[in-house]
Motif scaffolding. Sequence first.
Motif, PDB file in Angstrom:
ATOM      1  N   LYS A 264       0.679  -1.397   0.157  1.00  0.00           N
ATOM      2  CA  LYS A 264      -0.174  -0.128   0.000  1.00  0.00           C
ATOM      3  C   LYS A 264       0.918   1.194  -0.502  1.00  0.00           C
ATOM      4  CE  LYS A 264      -3.825  -1.477   0.163  1.00  0.00           C
ATOM      5  NZ  LYS A 264      -4.829  -1.291  -1.231  1.00  0.00           N
ATOM      6  N   LEU A 265       1.611   1.068   0.551  1.00  0.00           N
ATOM      7  CA  LEU A 265       3.050   2.512   0.927  1.00  0.00           C
ATOM      8  C   LEU A 265       3.492   2.611  -0.301  1.00  0.00           C
ATOM      9  CD1 LEU A 265       3.950   2.082   4.534  1.00  0.00           C
ATOM     10  CD2 LEU A 265       2.015   3.407   3.731  1.00  0.00           C
ATOM     11  N   ALA A 266       3.772   1.560  -1.036  1.00  0.00           N
ATOM     12  CA  ALA A 266       4.619   1.868  -2.559  1.00  0.00           C
ATOM     13  C   ALA A 266       3.913   2.578  -3.622  1.00  0.00           C
ATOM     14  CB  ALA A 266       4.840  -0.228  -2.235  1.00  0.00           C
ATOM     15  N   HIS A 267       2.215   2.244  -3.062  1.00  0.00           N
ATOM     16  CA  HIS A 267       1.187   3.066  -4.493  1.00  0.00           C
ATOM     17  C   HIS A 267       2.006   4.005  -4.560  1.00  0.00           C
ATOM     18  CE1 HIS A 267      -2.455   0.347  -3.695  1.00  0.00           C
ATOM     19  NE2 HIS A 267      -1.715  -0.466  -4.389  1.00  0.00           N
ATOM     20  N   LEU A 268       2.796   5.348  -3.948  1.00  0.00           N
ATOM     21  CA  LEU A 268       3.010   6.665  -3.873  1.00  0.00           C
ATOM     22  C   LEU A 268       4.158   6.052  -5.199  1.00  0.00           C
ATOM     23  CD1 LEU A 268       3.463   7.577   0.247  1.00  0.00           C
ATOM     24  CD2 LEU A 268       1.701   8.309  -1.854  1.00  0.00           C
ATOM     25  N   ASP A 269       5.033   5.345  -5.110  1.00  0.00           N
ATOM     26  CA  ASP A 269       5.928   5.340  -6.192  1.00  0.00           C
ATOM     27  C   ASP A 269       5.019   5.629  -7.275  1.00  0.00           C
ATOM     28  OD1 ASP A 269       8.234   5.433  -5.707  1.00  0.00           O
ATOM     29  OD2 ASP A 269       8.558   3.709  -5.350  1.00  0.00           O
ATOM     30  N   GLY A 270       3.856   4.953  -7.583  1.00  0.00           N
ATOM     31  CA  GLY A 270       2.320   5.115  -8.685  1.00  0.00           C
ATOM     32  C   GLY A 270       1.739   5.931  -8.522  1.00  0.00           C
ATOM     33  N   LEU A 271       1.768   7.313  -7.393  1.00  0.00           N
ATOM     34  CA  LEU A 271       1.237   8.353  -7.866  1.00  0.00           C
ATOM     35  C   LEU A 271       2.321   9.304  -8.534  1.00  0.00           C
ATOM     36  CD1 LEU A 271      -0.809  10.054  -6.803  1.00  0.00           C
ATOM     37  CD2 LEU A 271       0.334  10.741  -4.866  1.00  0.00           C
ATOM     38  N   ASN A 272       3.463   9.670  -8.251  1.00  0.00           N
ATOM     39  CA  ASN A 272       4.619   9.932  -8.916  1.00  0.00           C
ATOM     40  C   ASN A 272       4.467  10.064 -10.384  1.00  0.00           C
ATOM     41  OD1 ASN A 272       5.023  11.777  -6.749  1.00  0.00           O
ATOM     42  ND2 ASN A 272       7.006   9.968  -5.985  1.00  0.00           N
ATOM     43  N   LEU A 273       4.549   8.419 -11.139  1.00  0.00           N
ATOM     44  CA  LEU A 273       4.170   7.640 -12.618  1.00  0.00           C
ATOM     45  C   LEU A 273       2.835   8.709 -12.857  1.00  0.00           C
ATOM     46  CD1 LEU A 273       6.020   4.449 -11.857  1.00  0.00           C
ATOM     47  CD2 LEU A 273       6.749   6.637 -12.631  1.00  0.00           C
ATOM     48  N   SER A 274       1.815   7.869 -11.930  1.00  0.00           N
ATOM     49  CA  SER A 274       0.615   8.828 -12.529  1.00  0.00           C
ATOM     50  C   SER A 274       0.350  10.341 -12.888  1.00  0.00           C
ATOM     51  CB  SER A 274      -0.879   7.706 -12.228  1.00  0.00           C
ATOM     52  OG  SER A 274      -0.090   8.356 -10.741  1.00  0.00           O
ATOM     53  N   ARG A 275       0.665  10.444 -11.832  1.00  0.00           N
ATOM     54  CA  ARG A 275       0.897  11.992 -12.256  1.00  0.00           C
ATOM     55  C   ARG A 275       1.791  12.832 -12.855  1.00  0.00           C
ATOM     56  NH1 ARG A 275       1.809  15.845  -6.087  1.00  0.00           N
ATOM     57  NH2 ARG A 275      -0.634  14.757  -4.892  1.00  0.00           N
ATOM     58  N   ALA A 276       3.113  12.103 -13.268  1.00  0.00           N
ATOM     59  CA  ALA A 276       3.768  12.778 -14.570  1.00  0.00           C
ATOM     60  C   ALA A 276       2.551  12.710 -15.986  1.00  0.00           C
ATOM     61  CB  ALA A 276       5.146  11.541 -14.514  1.00  0.00           C
ATOM     62  N   TRP A 277       2.490  11.432 -15.921  1.00  0.00           N
ATOM     63  CA  TRP A 277       1.614  11.135 -17.158  1.00  0.00           C
ATOM     64  C   TRP A 277       0.295  12.302 -17.208  1.00  0.00           C
ATOM     65  CZ3 TRP A 277      -3.354   7.340 -16.123  1.00  0.00           C
ATOM     66  CH2 TRP A 277      -3.659   7.267 -17.578  1.00  0.00           C
ATOM     67  N   CYS A 278      -0.420  12.230 -16.178  1.00  0.00           N
ATOM     68  CA  CYS A 278      -1.155  13.506 -16.455  1.00  0.00           C
ATOM     69  C   CYS A 278      -0.883  15.033 -17.019  1.00  0.00           C
ATOM     70  CB  CYS A 278      -2.520  13.814 -15.323  1.00  0.00           C
ATOM     71  SG  CYS A 278      -3.109  12.194 -14.806  1.00  0.00           S
ATOM     72  N   TRP A 279       0.503  15.084 -15.942  1.00  0.00           N
ATOM     73  CA  TRP A 279       1.195  16.593 -16.143  1.00  0.00           C
ATOM     74  C   TRP A 279       1.530  16.653 -17.982  1.00  0.00           C
ATOM     75  CZ3 TRP A 279      -0.280  20.471 -14.015  1.00  0.00           C
ATOM     76  CH2 TRP A 279      -0.976  20.138 -12.538  1.00  0.00           C
ATOM     77  N   PHE A 280       2.586  15.560 -17.900  1.00  0.00           N
ATOM     78  CA  PHE A 280       2.666  16.251 -19.462  1.00  0.00           C
ATOM     79  C   PHE A 280       1.839  15.761 -20.396  1.00  0.00           C
ATOM     80  CE2 PHE A 280       6.769  12.866 -18.471  1.00  0.00           C
ATOM     81  CZ  PHE A 280       7.599  14.014 -18.394  1.00  0.00           C
ATOM     82  N   LEU A 281       0.519  15.069 -20.454  1.00  0.00           N
ATOM     83  CA  LEU A 281      -0.691  15.188 -21.362  1.00  0.00           C
ATOM     84  C   LEU A 281      -1.549  16.375 -21.116  1.00  0.00           C
ATOM     85  CD1 LEU A 281      -2.679  11.016 -20.336  1.00  0.00           C
ATOM     86  CD2 LEU A 281      -1.601  12.607 -22.470  1.00  0.00           C
ATOM     87  N   LEU A 282      -1.187  17.084 -19.757  1.00  0.00           N
ATOM     88  CA  LEU A 282      -2.065  18.384 -19.454  1.00  0.00           C
ATOM     89  C   LEU A 282      -1.062  19.861 -19.868  1.00  0.00           C
ATOM     90  CD1 LEU A 282      -3.459  17.815 -15.565  1.00  0.00           C
ATOM     91  CD2 LEU A 282      -4.564  18.736 -18.416  1.00  0.00           C
ATOM     92  N   ALA A 283       0.076  18.683 -19.968  1.00  0.00           N
ATOM     93  CA  ALA A 283       1.681  20.147 -20.736  1.00  0.00           C
ATOM     94  C   ALA A 283       1.359  20.572 -21.973  1.00  0.00           C
ATOM     95  CB  ALA A 283       2.433  19.727 -20.404  1.00  0.00           C
TER      96      ALA A 283
END
Length: 335
Positions: A264-283
């Motif tokens: 569950k705590l390792a989810h946060l690595d995935g949060l950084n990656l999924s945020r990166a995905w979204c930010w690249f799209l929004l950029a």
Amino acid sequence: MHAPDYAALARIAMGHITQVYPHSGPQKLKSASDWLPPEQAHPLFCGSYDWHSCVHSHWLLVQVLNVAPQLAEAEAIRQRLLQFNSAAVAAEIATFERQGAGFERPYGWAWLLKLQAELLISNEPAASHAAHILQPLAMLVRERLMAYLPRLPYPIRSGQHNNTAFALLLALDYASSAQDQPLAALLHQRSVEWFADDVACPAWGEPGGEDFLSPSLQQAVLMQRLMARETFAPWLAAFLPQLAHGQPATLFQPVSVLERSDGKLAHLDGLNLSRAWCWFLLAQGGPHLQATAEAHLHAALAHLQDDYMGSHWLATFALLAQQAQRSLVSRSLSM
């Protein structure tokens, strides 16, 4: 730019899609005789710790095959897809029927449809074979999604598997590849009903300590997908009115990961990656967001294989982020 290392990502996925244990998966049992080992309950997708991770790891492999068919790893991917067979799909369907309407809803459903979408658009004979074999399961999931969305009174705005916007976003890929107009219409209708009128998103609850998705950013990229640019720009300005000023700050700062052996705590690595995905799209609509995306990607990319609790699934989200980055850079160079 972190160009996708397709060979390395494929090797990570191939290393765990057939690794049955450790395994985590729910089974509803009416008696002891109902229990089945993973290999029997899910003969296609029994590896990668849990069902949905195995499904989206197969999506990663098909994506690699489609964009880099010349890689040495591509032949192993083809052989894996050729192993898909009707008996295995029938067993998967039987498990879905036994487990009830909520099994793998909606995260696993969305990834199964996204996998099928990638198989459908492939020029590879092995992928065409797998798409034909997998279609009955894809149709079961599609029908369950069609029945579920009208009954869901409110969207689920969580940072984990039941996030509604994320599921809708992935399902749209299947609707497009399969030319499924009724599904596409329902996805569009529900997205607009749930999200089109949202303004001044505070994002005060982000991040949660076990999140791997940003509810705010998932909603934003879903609406970006559905709206014309001239409509989306004012919608985003109203939804995140301080975006140009780096606010809310909680969305712009990569999250810290203190424990990677806890799933569950390792989810946060995935949060950084999924945020990166979204930010690249929004950029694509504003280059000032690209640096934020790159910071999130950099924060997680070195940790894809630190522990099996992350390595069985993080590569998929790394590929999503790097694909969005590559698309952004290509778009910038062509302008």
